[in-house]
Design an enzyme around this catalytic site. Structure first.
Site, short mmCIF file in Angstrom:
data_model
loop_
_atom_site.label_atom_id
_atom_site.label_comp_id
_atom_site.label_asym_id
_atom_site.label_seq_id
_atom_site.Cartn_x
_atom_site.Cartn_y
_atom_site.Cartn_z
N CYS A 1 6.24 -4.95 0.41
CA CYS A 1 6.25 -3.81 0.30
C CYS A 1 6.00 -2.71 1.49
O CYS A 1 7.52 -3.06 1.67
CB CYS A 1 5.29 -4.02 -1.20
SG CYS A 1 6.24 -2.55 -2.69
N GLU B 1 0.56 -11.63 -3.31
CA GLU B 1 -0.77 -11.53 -2.90
C GLU B 1 -0.97 -11.99 -4.34
O GLU B 1 -2.22 -11.78 -4.41
CB GLU B 1 -1.17 -11.27 -1.50
CG GLU B 1 -0.93 -8.72 -1.78
CD GLU B 1 0.11 -9.22 -1.87
OE1 GLU B 1 1.39 -9.24 -1.66
OE2 GLU B 1 0.64 -7.25 -1.59
N HIS C 1 5.34 -8.40 -4.37
CA HIS C 1 3.64 -8.94 -3.83
C HIS C 1 3.00 -10.42 -4.12
O HIS C 1 2.58 -10.41 -5.01
CB HIS C 1 2.82 -8.21 -4.74
CG HIS C 1 2.57 -6.82 -4.36
ND1 HIS C 1 1.92 -6.09 -2.99
CD2 HIS C 1 3.23 -5.43 -4.82
CE1 HIS C 1 2.77 -4.52 -3.19
NE2 HIS C 1 3.50 -4.83 -4.30
N ARG D 1 12.43 3.15 -0.24
CA ARG D 1 12.22 3.69 -0.68
C ARG D 1 11.53 3.52 -2.44
O ARG D 1 12.33 4.72 -2.43
CB ARG D 1 10.99 4.54 -0.50
CG ARG D 1 10.32 3.84 1.18
CD ARG D 1 9.62 5.08 2.49
NE ARG D 1 7.99 5.62 1.27
CZ ARG D 1 7.53 6.65 1.01
NH1 ARG D 1 7.46 7.22 1.27
NH2 ARG D 1 6.51 5.87 0.57
N GLY E 1 1.07 -1.58 0.51
CA GLY E 1 0.16 -0.14 0.62
C GLY E 1 1.09 1.26 -0.10
O GLY E 1 1.74 1.80 -0.58
N GLU E 2 1.33 1.36 1.38
CA GLU E 2 1.75 3.18 0.94
C GLU E 2 1.72 3.39 2.51
O GLU E 2 1.12 3.69 3.37
CB GLU E 2 0.69 4.23 0.67
CG GLU E 2 1.54 5.53 0.86
CD GLU E 2 2.27 5.29 -0.67
OE1 GLU E 2 2.07 4.86 -1.74
OE2 GLU E 2 3.62 5.67 0.07
N SER E 3 3.86 3.09 3.39
CA SER E 3 4.35 3.34 3.99
C SER E 3 3.67 4.26 4.77
O SER E 3 3.08 4.28 5.76
CB SER E 3 5.24 2.77 3.96
OG SER E 3 6.19 3.57 3.41
N ILE F 1 5.91 -3.72 -7.32
CA ILE F 1 4.47 -2.69 -8.09
C ILE F 1 5.46 -0.52 -7.55
O ILE F 1 6.00 -1.12 -5.54
CB ILE F 1 3.82 -2.70 -7.41
CG1 ILE F 1 3.19 -3.60 -8.21
CG2 ILE F 1 3.06 -1.00 -7.74
CD1 ILE F 1 1.49 -4.31 -8.03
N ARG F 2 5.99 0.55 -7.05
CA ARG F 2 6.63 0.89 -6.88
C ARG F 2 8.00 0.81 -5.98
O ARG F 2 7.56 0.87 -4.69
CB ARG F 2 5.63 2.37 -6.44
CG ARG F 2 5.45 2.43 -8.13
CD ARG F 2 4.62 4.19 -7.27
NE ARG F 2 5.06 5.21 -6.51
CZ ARG F 2 5.19 6.19 -5.30
NH1 ARG F 2 4.03 5.19 -5.12
NH2 ARG F 2 5.64 6.51 -5.30
N1 GLN Z 1 6.18 3.46 -2.84
C1 GLN Z 1 5.33 2.27 -1.39
C2 GLN Z 1 5.74 2.84 -0.42
O1 GLN Z 1 6.55 3.66 -0.04
C3 GLN Z 1 5.19 1.26 -1.12
C4 GLN Z 1 4.61 0.29 -2.75
C5 GLN Z 1 3.64 -0.54 -2.34
O2 GLN Z 1 3.15 -1.23 -1.58
N2 GLN Z 1 3.35 -1.32 -3.86
O3 GLN Z 1 5.02 3.03 0.77
#
Ligand code: GLN
Length: 194
Positions: A79, A178, A176, A105, A48-50, A139-140
């Site tokens: 992630c 999942e 990921h 990150r 997600g987004e940390s 993913i990112r």
């Molecule tokens: N870029 C996100 C972060 O810095 C992590 C991306 C992800 O969980 N797919 O939190």
């Protein structure tokens, strides 16, 4: 008795982890409150987004309960979850700080925000008995810059960058599992939670 595994369900792709756990006949519990941690054998922190996960964990008064849970139980961060689990990300945002890894990150730059790679993971082969490489989706994604103390590297990319690590009952993956159909990484985590 069935294993009971929690998935931190305040932001990110927790629903996909729940589906994977159910496919493995595990009781999957969405964790949003400290009392949801009771009786769990392990916990997954999703992608997600940390920064958002960290902020909400503070707002939901979950930081200390999660740290206490981690003293005795397995935790796996995928992630953003791996970022949140780590001790050091060279910037200031709320972290659980349980795992001795240094993480960067968004380490793959813009053009390759997302990519896929086949990984060779010896421990996975050992536990699951399958020799197939693991198809990993990034993913990112963060990179694990280094592992400290007794943390060990589980998997690297062909260019040697670390994308999975383990320290006792803590597991961190840049990618990921999942989002694939492959249950082996979840199976591997269950072996740590047992
Ligand atoms: N870029 C996100 C972060 O810095 C992590 C991306 C992800 O969980 N797919 O939190």
């Amino acid at each position: 008795m069935n294993m009971k595994i929690g998935v931190l369900a305040i932001q990110g792709d927790f629903a996909e982890h729940v589906v994977m756990l159910k496919r493995l006949s595990v009781d999957a519990i969405e964790v949003r409150l400290p009392e949801h941690l009771k009786g769990l054998d392990g916990l997954i922190i999703p992608g997600g987004e940390s920064t958002t996960i960290g902020k909400l964990v503070v707002d939901f008064n979950l930081m200390e309960p999660l740290r206490t849970f981690g003293q005795r139980h397995a935790i796996w961060g995928t992630c953003a979850g791996a970022i949140f689990l780590s001790k050091d990300i060279s910037r200031d945002q709320p972290l659980l700080g349980l795992m001795d890894i240094k993480v960067a990150r968004n380490a793959f730059g813009r053009q390759v925000d997302s990519f896929e790679a086949d990984l060779d993971i010896p421990e996975l082969k050992q536990v699951t008995g399958s020799q197939e490489p693991f198809h990993a989706i990034f993913i990112r994604a963060p990179i694990i810059e280094s592992v400290q103390a007794d943390a060990k590297v589980l998997s690297i990319l062909p260019d040697q960058r670390i994308v999975a690590a383990q320290q006792g009952h803590f597991l961190a993956t840049s990618f990921h599992p999942e989002l694939t159909n492959d249950l082996r990484f979840h199976e591997y985590f269950l072996s740590l939670a047992d």
